[in-house]
Design a protein around this motif. Structure first.
Motif, short mmCIF file in Angstrom:
data_model
loop_
_atom_site.label_atom_id
_atom_site.label_comp_id
_atom_site.label_asym_id
_atom_site.label_seq_id
_atom_site.Cartn_x
_atom_site.Cartn_y
_atom_site.Cartn_z
N ARG A 151 0.85 -1.17 0.00
CA ARG A 151 0.00 0.00 0.00
C ARG A 151 0.90 1.23 0.00
NH1 ARG A 151 -1.98 4.93 1.92
NH2 ARG A 151 -4.20 4.88 2.39
N PRO A 152 1.31 1.70 -1.19
CA PRO A 152 2.22 2.85 -1.26
C PRO A 152 1.60 4.10 -0.64
CG PRO A 152 2.01 1.77 -3.41
CD PRO A 152 0.95 1.20 -2.52
N HIS A 153 2.46 4.96 -0.08
CA HIS A 153 1.98 6.23 0.42
C HIS A 153 1.45 7.07 -0.74
CE1 HIS A 153 3.60 5.24 4.29
NE2 HIS A 153 4.84 5.19 3.84
N ALA A 154 0.56 7.99 -0.43
CA ALA A 154 -0.12 8.77 -1.46
C ALA A 154 0.87 9.49 -2.37
CB ALA A 154 -1.06 9.78 -0.80
N GLU A 155 1.94 10.04 -1.79
CA GLU A 155 2.90 10.80 -2.60
C GLU A 155 3.66 9.92 -3.59
OE1 GLU A 155 4.73 10.20 1.56
OE2 GLU A 155 2.77 10.61 0.68
N HIS A 156 3.67 8.62 -3.35
CA HIS A 156 4.29 7.69 -4.30
C HIS A 156 3.25 7.13 -5.27
CE1 HIS A 156 8.07 7.76 -2.10
NE2 HIS A 156 7.40 7.54 -0.99
N TRP B 17 5.07 24.97 0.72
CA TRP B 17 4.06 24.11 0.11
C TRP B 17 4.54 23.65 -1.25
CZ3 TRP B 17 -1.85 24.58 0.75
CH2 TRP B 17 -2.18 24.71 2.10
N LYS B 18 4.28 22.40 -1.58
CA LYS B 18 4.64 21.86 -2.89
C LYS B 18 3.71 22.35 -3.98
CE LYS B 18 7.95 19.31 -1.15
NZ LYS B 18 9.37 19.62 -1.43
N LEU B 19 2.45 22.68 -3.60
CA LEU B 19 1.43 23.12 -4.55
C LEU B 19 0.68 24.30 -3.96
CD1 LEU B 19 -0.13 19.63 -5.45
CD2 LEU B 19 1.49 20.92 -6.86
N LEU C 27 -6.08 19.00 -16.44
CA LEU C 27 -5.14 20.10 -16.57
C LEU C 27 -5.10 20.61 -18.01
CD1 LEU C 27 -2.19 18.79 -14.35
CD2 LEU C 27 -4.16 20.17 -13.70
N PRO C 28 -4.57 21.82 -18.23
CA PRO C 28 -4.53 22.37 -19.59
C PRO C 28 -3.83 21.47 -20.60
CG PRO C 28 -4.07 24.08 -17.98
CD PRO C 28 -4.13 22.81 -17.22
N ASP C 29 -2.85 20.65 -20.16
CA ASP C 29 -2.16 19.76 -21.09
C ASP C 29 -2.90 18.45 -21.32
OD1 ASP C 29 -1.77 18.40 -18.73
OD2 ASP C 29 0.42 18.41 -18.82
N GLY C 30 -4.11 18.32 -20.73
CA GLY C 30 -4.90 17.11 -20.90
C GLY C 30 -4.70 16.06 -19.84
N THR C 31 -3.78 16.29 -18.89
CA THR C 31 -3.55 15.32 -17.82
C THR C 31 -4.79 15.21 -16.94
OG1 THR C 31 -1.18 15.82 -17.76
CG2 THR C 31 -2.12 14.72 -15.83
N ASP D 101 2.89 10.90 -10.30
CA ASP D 101 2.77 11.51 -11.62
C ASP D 101 1.75 12.64 -11.62
OD1 ASP D 101 4.69 9.86 -12.79
OD2 ASP D 101 3.23 8.28 -13.17
N GLU D 102 0.65 12.43 -10.93
CA GLU D 102 -0.36 13.49 -10.86
C GLU D 102 0.18 14.70 -10.10
OE1 GLU D 102 -4.18 12.32 -9.51
OE2 GLU D 102 -4.31 10.56 -10.81
N LEU D 103 0.87 14.47 -9.01
CA LEU D 103 1.45 15.57 -8.24
C LEU D 103 2.49 16.33 -9.06
CD1 LEU D 103 1.79 13.74 -4.82
CD2 LEU D 103 0.27 15.67 -5.30
N LYS D 104 3.28 15.60 -9.83
CA LYS D 104 4.29 16.24 -10.68
C LYS D 104 3.63 17.08 -11.76
CE LYS D 104 8.30 15.15 -13.59
NZ LYS D 104 9.14 14.04 -14.14
N ALA D 105 2.58 16.54 -12.38
CA ALA D 105 1.87 17.28 -13.42
C ALA D 105 1.21 18.54 -12.85
CB ALA D 105 0.83 16.38 -14.09
#
Length: 370
Positions: free
Chosen positions: A16-21, A42-44, A58-62, A25-29
């Motif tokens: 059960r990976p932690h949410a940040e892992h 804050w990261k975001l 997101l604007p790039d379609g993510t 990809d979503e957090l990075k996008a």
């Protein structure tokens, strides 16, 4: 899209990976697309944190998948609270995603959801303040090197978000250790004649269970340090079905369950049973029902369906059927073998038996109870 994989100390993939892992990809996008002001460390931005929890494109379609399905304003208030100097208390009945929301808030704000204090009746004050490495303490006396910081102390020093789970299960005297931390934003270390001051970015998210009121009630002094956000049960059946189906799909992937055909019919049936017994009335409002002693939460519905999928995949034909979920439903409903058994039997014989399209489920419930 690549998938971030968290491994354990032995090099194996985490169950059960932690949410940040799990959602790296979503957090990075989101970070790449986020051009709004961010509070210190804050990261975001608050807008991006809310988008991470509620989902969006997101604007790039993510595509950002929803982590929480519920009122947008509640999430916005929770996120905004963390941007102030007040701590956040997530309150609700069991199974309303308090821990889930807490973890994802910490992951999105600080990039680390692991600064966690798990509240129990035996939680010591050291879990909130600090402890000592007694070997070094005996050898060298009190020193910063011998001090073992708690997750809260680490969050204060690094300007991150700490989490306290089941706050009302923690003894009152240990709860009170948080008052100075949350009001003065400092943690005295009298053994060293020093203190740790919180740096910008520090805050705390706590969760508490509505059913635990009276176990260890929060003092008025401590409650004033929190902004309380009450997380409700899903407002509609369709919202709850959506939550259950999403979480079951995520859990199934993490457990490597073989893929099964669409199980929405049984998911809707489980949700219907839980909601009717929980609300004490049938969906059409025509028949009042007795409610069992258990909570019949959304989290329990997720567990019932996940167990049913495992049965269908490993011991059935791969199709989720009534017989795969009947035993799980009975186990969730009948907690008290006397009173809950009567409630369940009445529901099965008066509602399930007469409902169109539920004959197979009625037979499965009868067989599971034998």
């Amino acid at each position: 899209m690549t998938v971030s994989v968290q491994t354990d100390a032995a090099g194996g993939e985490a169950l059960r990976p932690h949410a940040e892992h799990a959602f790296a990809d979503e957090l990075k996008a989101l970070a790449a697309a986020d051009d709004r002001p961010r509070p210190a460390r804050w990261k975001l931005s608050p807008w991006a944190v809310s988008t991470y929890l509620l989902g969006g494109t997101l604007p790039d379609g993510t595509l950002i998948t929803p982590k929480y399905v519920g009122p947008r304003r509640l999430v916005e208030v929770a996120v905004t609270t963390l941007a102030t100097d007040r701590a956040l208390l997530l309150l609700g009945v069991p199974g309303t995603a308090k821990t889930w929301v807490s973890e994802h808030l910490a992951a999105a704000v600080s990039g680390d959801s692991t600064l966690l204090v798990q509240g129990t009746a035996g939680t010591p004050e050291e879990a909130v303040r600090y402890g000592w490495n007694y070997a070094r303490l005996l050898a060298d006396g009190p020193s910063r090197e011998a001090l073992v910081p708690s997750p809260v102390m680490r969050a204060m020093a690094e300007g991150m978000t700490a989490r306290v789970e089941e706050l009302t299960r923690i003894p009152a005297d240990v709860q009170d250790a948080l008052i100075t931390i949350l009001s003065e934003k400092t943690l005295p270390v009298p053994e060293l004649g020093q203190e740790v001051q919180a740096v910008k970015g520090f805050n705390l998210v706590a969760t508490a269970n509505d059913r635990d009121r009276g176990v260890n009630e929060l003092s008025s002094a401590l409650r004033r340090r929190f902004n309380t956000v009450v997380l409700p049960l899903p407002a509609t059946s369709e919202a709850e079905v959506d939550i259950v189906s999403r979480r079951v799909a995520q859990t199934g992937r993490s457990l490597d369950l073989p893929p099964t055909p669409d199980g929405m019919t049984e998911i809707r049936r489980v949700v219907t049973v839980f909601r009717e017994l929980r609300d004490g009335v049938t969906t059409d409002g025509r028949t009042k029902l007795k409610s069992p002693s258990g909570t019949l939460s959304t989290a329990e519905a997720i567990s019932v369906v996940t167990g049913g999928l495992a049965l269908a995949a490993h011991f059935g034909d791969g199709v989720l059927r009534p017989g795969d979920v009947a035993a799980g439903i009975i186990a969730a409903v009948v907690r008290d073998p006397t009173t809950d058994h009567v409630v369940w039997q009445e529901y099965v014989e008066t509602i399930v038996r007469e409902r169109d399209g539920w004959k197979d489920f009625y037979r499965a419930c009868r067989e599971a109870a034998e």
